[in-house]
Design an enzyme around this catalytic site. Structure first.
Site, PDB file in Angstrom:
ATOM      1  N   SER A  21       0.822  -1.201   0.000  1.00 53.36           N
ATOM      2  CA  SER A  21       0.000   0.000   0.000  1.00 53.36           C
ATOM      3  C   SER A  21       0.861   1.258   0.000  1.00 53.36           C
ATOM      4  O   SER A  21       1.879   1.343   0.687  1.00 53.36           O
ATOM      5  CB  SER A  21      -0.891  -0.002   1.246  1.00 53.36           C
ATOM      6  OG  SER A  21      -1.575   1.213   1.384  1.00 53.36           O
ATOM      7  N   CYS A 130      -1.638   3.944  12.518  1.00 55.74           N
ATOM      8  CA  CYS A 130      -2.222   5.278  12.508  1.00 55.74           C
ATOM      9  C   CYS A 130      -2.327   5.827  13.926  1.00 55.74           C
ATOM     10  O   CYS A 130      -2.537   5.081  14.876  1.00 55.74           O
ATOM     11  CB  CYS A 130      -3.622   5.241  11.901  1.00 55.74           C
ATOM     12  SG  CYS A 130      -3.655   4.661  10.210  1.00 55.74           S
TER      13      CYS A 130
END
Length: 303
Positions: A21, A130
């Protein structure tokens, strides 16, 4: 040709080579360079519930044998992906996985639920590196408690293959791996980027607008290999290995360390055909060594 098929939980891949990704766009950007259908899978760029502009420039920097990035998950949100990107990629003959990111547990769950409704997306990769805004910005993946909490919530809402991407910026990655395994993760992928920084000595200022960023590329490979090997001996679920894979030999090393599949990341910026070359290189290795199936390599490190 050798048997290159591998399994990540219930997900069957035609070969163990996927793209990481954030390094391969939505796949279609590389269609002029390679046959996308030859890849085991494509993991699209980080997708969040809402539109994100990302961090201010400069947000990428070259380093010795690697690169730093602080892009900040720039994307147009999951609804844009569903309406505009998914219709263009869904007929390509490979598996597309979505990297799901968020700033709260609720964000992760809502995004995963939307992706679950897409017939041609068989899995998500949950990015728990995150920052958890409700906990002061600490990454979800840096503690067993927060990692378990987000995986537990997403697992309850998402019925397909769930891969959890682990952060290497922890004391013991195996503890985090065991925590997410216990909450229903079908697989783990590791490693995400290492925290690093670069300084412009002439200006006496940080190179990146955010001061620190994620380090990737060939320089992180020894650390990634070590963590994959440790995690292989700590959990029963499959591992997707990534971090500094620049060629087929690197990929084979990750398989021997215990990875069932691999992701090619930074190397895509250097050679847009590298993922396809790695597929061919793994096959050549198997044929040269008279190995019938790539599965025979998984965890085959001799001590």
């Amino acid at each position: 040709m050798a048997d290159l098929n591998v399994n990540i939980g219930a997900l069957s891949l035609k070969n163990p080579v996927m793209t990481a990704s954030g390094t391969f766009g939505y796949g279609e950007e590389f269609a002029d360079f390679i046959d996308l259908s030859r890849l085991g899978g494509i993991i699209v760029k980080g997708t969040t519930l809402h539109h994100r502009e990302g961090n201010p420039y400069p947000r990428m920097a070259e380093t010795s044998s690697g690169m730093l990035n602080a892009v900040g998950l720039q994307n147009k949100g999951v609804d844009y992906f569903i309406e505009h990107i998914y219709p263009r990629i869904k007929e390509i003959d490979t598996h597309f996985l979505v990297n799901v990111s968020g700033a709260s547990v609720e964000d992760y769950v809502a995004t995963a639920e939307k992706i679950a409704a897409l017939d041609r997306i068989p899995a998500i990769e949950l990015n728990i590196s995150c920052p958890n805004v409700k906990e002061g910005g600490m990454a979800f993946g840096t503690s067993c408690q927060s990692a378990a909490a987000v995986v537990r919530a997403v697992r309850a809402a998402y019925p397909k293959t769930l891969i959890v991407k682990l952060s290497p910026n922890v004391t013991d990655i195996t503890e985090i791996a065991r925590a997410v395994e216990a909450e229903g993760a079908d697989a783990v992928s590791l490693i995400n980027t290492l925290l690093g920084m670069a300084i412009d000595a002439q200006r006496r200022r940080p190179v990146l607008s955010t001061v620190t960023g994620g380090l990737s590329g060939a320089c992180v490979k020894p650390i990634a290999l070590r963590m994959v090997w440790q995690t292989y001996h700590a959990v029963k679920i499959p591992i997707v290995g990534l971090g500094g894979i620049m060629n087929a030999t690197d990929a084979i090393e990750f398989l021997l360390a215990g990875a069932s599949a691999i992701e090619v990341g930074t190397a895509n910026f250097i050679d847009p055909q590298i993922s396809e070359k790695i597929v061919d290189g793994i096959n050549e290795y198997l044929e040269k060594n008279h190995i019938a199936s790539v599965k025979e390599l998984i965890g085959g490190l001799m001590l």
